[in-house]
Design an enzyme around this catalytic site. Structure first.
Site, short mmCIF file in Angstrom:
data_model
loop_
_atom_site.label_atom_id
_atom_site.label_comp_id
_atom_site.label_asym_id
_atom_site.label_seq_id
_atom_site.Cartn_x
_atom_site.Cartn_y
_atom_site.Cartn_z
N HIS A 94 -11.14 -1.31 5.09
CA HIS A 94 -10.85 -0.85 6.45
C HIS A 94 -11.43 0.53 6.75
O HIS A 94 -11.25 1.04 7.85
CB HIS A 94 -9.33 -0.85 6.65
CG HIS A 94 -8.67 0.12 5.73
ND1 HIS A 94 -8.60 -0.08 4.37
CD2 HIS A 94 -8.08 1.31 5.95
CE1 HIS A 94 -7.99 0.94 3.80
NE2 HIS A 94 -7.66 1.80 4.74
N ASP A 95 -12.06 1.16 5.76
CA ASP A 95 -12.67 2.47 5.98
C ASP A 95 -14.20 2.39 5.99
O ASP A 95 -14.88 3.41 6.09
CB ASP A 95 -12.26 3.44 4.86
CG ASP A 95 -10.77 3.72 4.82
OD1 ASP A 95 -10.14 3.71 5.90
OD2 ASP A 95 -10.23 3.94 3.72
N GLU A 118 -6.92 4.01 -5.33
CA GLU A 118 -8.09 4.44 -4.57
C GLU A 118 -8.46 5.84 -5.03
O GLU A 118 -7.65 6.76 -4.91
CB GLU A 118 -7.78 4.45 -3.07
CG GLU A 118 -9.02 4.76 -2.25
CD GLU A 118 -8.71 5.21 -0.83
OE1 GLU A 118 -9.56 5.03 0.04
OE2 GLU A 118 -7.63 5.76 -0.58
N ASP A 156 0.84 -1.19 0.00
CA ASP A 156 0.00 0.00 0.00
C ASP A 156 0.88 1.25 0.00
O ASP A 156 1.65 1.47 0.94
CB ASP A 156 -0.85 -0.05 1.29
CG ASP A 156 -2.16 0.69 1.17
OD1 ASP A 156 -2.20 1.71 0.47
OD2 ASP A 156 -3.14 0.25 1.81
N ASP A 180 -2.94 4.70 -2.36
CA ASP A 180 -3.86 5.40 -1.47
C ASP A 180 -4.27 6.76 -2.07
O ASP A 180 -3.41 7.50 -2.56
CB ASP A 180 -3.12 5.63 -0.14
CG ASP A 180 -4.02 6.09 0.97
OD1 ASP A 180 -4.96 5.34 1.32
OD2 ASP A 180 -3.79 7.20 1.51
#
Ligand code: GLC
Length: 554
Positions: A320-321, A246, A96, A196
């Site tokens: 995870h968000d 993302e 990531d 990200d």
């Protein structure tokens, strides 16, 4: 290019997956110890959330050294061992890359703070008076996006937490530094990267206040974004690796460009519009019942739009968000198993590459925390204060967090029914939901009808039937709010996927002729022998299949 189309990717939230050293936090050795579970599940690639050196204000998305491992997660040897062990099992790793910002503890930022002009230019510093930020832009975690540094008499931009300073991508030296980060990890032998909030990196030339919004229109999919991505990908030679970006508040047109192979940018994109259908007026911290019509419209618009212009979607409900999907769009009580299986099918059979977020394959739920003391997430804690300041009662604010907090998806992986769910032998960094006594990997492995075994099936179908990775997609009954039905097709194969989003029986607008179709998967039992489907049971899902060859020989 293209191999990622029949892959299934599993997301590991490193801090909550498996704790091997008994400190209550997940670590790399922990991941290593559970590779056989992942192999058995059948996934191809593992995306690990950041484990690089970090003060962990934002759980690792605030990096202070891109080339070092944070000791709470392990060592460089642990990473190498993990790569080798995954490789032995035929699985690839994806790391990531958080390139929009660094932690303010990063050496670059520290040098900037010391007044070094070279490093001041690594970030976005603006001169100004202490009481007037350069623009009215808001941080995604609440409050102003600018922070004043008195001894420099300058403000710096932070689109996220105050300890996450935005990098200045206009500066070619910054771009070179970040390319070196990619080169470093690439040569370790990993298979891909997740980038990200990558569509926020290109900031506008002029910084101006936003009259109608929080400033995002100025920097989202910004002026040089495609140039920067092409340069990054080309100069590091990662065109043939699996890459996913993302994309925050993006558009279909930009996503086509990010993911169309001819552009040589990324393999695929995460977009989030379908996960805002329960936001009131687009506001995350205001609750609304999910708008299924809007959900269907968005899914078909993105599926068809990407198909027409040769883009590629990452398919996901959870990360995870996000809160847990079975708590959000399913029914975690009465139809827990049925709704979790239906939601899984609805996405795995679409056109794109599916992502499974740890625990989703078990039907893990939101934890239902009752006190603010149980929350850990910086965004949730900030917004709790903001909600109270706006006049909400504590109970109301907790109800909102209960539905919206990112911590809903960050509770430890439920491995077994033991006190700490088999995640750790001591109290973990964040509380575990009580339901781990029944919802856990050990129990579900032993139950042929479990959600876990159903996910294994969904994954294996992709390997068996090319139409799932390669077929075109088209939608049925678009006007019906309750159901989500579509067809996938190649010259040889047809797949029919029927889903009921609601907790009641729903009659289809017209009967579907299913004679000649084989039943591949579903949550209520085989339909073979029936000539048609006229209605779907609560949260029913079914995957039906036919080949021309089979028809011809029948
Ligand atoms: C992404 C991450 C999120 C993080 C943010 C800032 O949205 O998924 O966890 O807080 O970027 O890095």
């Amino acid at each position: 290019m293209g191999t990622f189309k029949n892959h299934v990717i599993y997301q590991i939230y490193t801090k909550s997956f498996m704790d091997a050293n008994g400190d209550g936090l997940g670590d790399l050795r922990g991941v290593c110890s559970r590779l056989d579970y992942l192999k058995e599940l059948g996934v191809d690639d593992l995306w690990l959330t950041p484990f690089f050196k970090s003060p962990l204000r934002d759980n690792g998305y605030d990096i202070s050294d891109y080339l070092a491992i944070d000791p709470v997660f392990g060592t460089m040897e642990d990473v190498e061992e993990l790569i080798a062990q995954a490789d032995q099992r035929g699985m690839g790793l994806m790391f990531d890359m958080v390139f929009n910002h660094t932690s303010t503890e990063h050496a670059w930022f520290q040098k900037a703070l010391a007044g070094d002009p070279e490093y001041l230019d690594y970030y976005i510093f603006k001169d100004g008076a202490p009481d007037t930020p350069p623009t009215n832009w808001e941080s995604k975690f609440g409050g102003s996006a600018w922070e004043y540094v008195p001894h420099l008499k300058k403000w710096y931009l932070h689109l996220f937490d105050v300890t996450q300073a935005d990098l200045n991508w206009e500066n070619p030296r910054v771009r070179e530094e970040l390319k070196n980060v990619i080169r470093f990890w690439k040569q370790k032998g990993i298979r891909g990267f997740r980038f990200d909030v990558i569509n926020l990196i290109s900031k506008p030339e002029q910084f101006e206040s936003d009259r109608t919004g929080d400033g995002r229109r100025f920097y989202t999919d910004g002026p040089h974004i495609h140039e920067y991505l092409k340069e990054l990908v080309h100069d590091t030679g990662i065109q043939d690796m699996i890459t996913v970006g993302e994309m925050s508040s993006t558009t279909l047109n930009h996503c086509v460009r990010y993911s169309n192979p001819a552009e040589r940018e990324l393999s695929m994109v995460f977009s989030f519009h379908h996960l805002k259908v329960d936001y009131k007026d687009g506001k995350k911290w205001e609750l609304k019942a999910p708008d299924y019509r809007q959900l269907k419209r968005l899914l078909s618009e993105w599926q068809l739009g990407m198909q027409e212009q040769n883009g590629w979607n990452a398919l996901f409900w959870c990360n995870h968000d996000q809160p847990r999907i079975v708590s959000r769009l399913g029914d975690e009580h009465r139809y827990w198993k049925e709704s979790a299986k239906m939601l899984g099918t609805a996405f795995h059979m679409l056109r794109g590459t599916p992502y499974i977020y740890q625990g989703e394959e078990l039907g893990m739920t939101n934890p239902g925390y009752q006190t603010i003391g149980e929350y850990r997430d910086v965004e949730s804690i900030n917004y709790y204060k903001i909600l109270l300041a706006e006049g909400k009662t504590e109970a109301e604010a907790l109800q909102i967090l209960g539905a919206r907090s990112r911590d809903n998806g960050r509770t430890p992986m439920q491995w077994n029914a033991e006190d700490y769910a088999g995640f750790s032998n001591r109290k973990p960094w964040i509380s575990i939901p009580d339901n781990h006594s029944s919802i856990n990997a050990e129990a579900e492995r032993a139950d042929a009808d479990s959600i876990l075994n159903y996910y294994k099936k969904l994954i294996s179908l992709r390997k068996q039937y090319p139409v799932i990775a390669e077929g075109t997609v088209g939608f049925l009954f678009e006007e019906q709010e309750e159901t989500f039905c579509y067809q996938r097709e190649t010259e040889e194969e047809t797949l029919l996927v029927l889903n009921n989003f609601r907790d009641r029986k729903v009659t289809l607008p017209e009967a579907l002729d299913i004679s000649g179709y084989a039943y591949l998967a579903g949550n209520y039992g085989n339909t073979e022998g029936s000539a048609e489907v006229t209605a779907l049971k609560p949260y029913e899902t079914m995957v039906l299949y036919r080949t021309r060859n089979k028809m011809a020989t029948d």
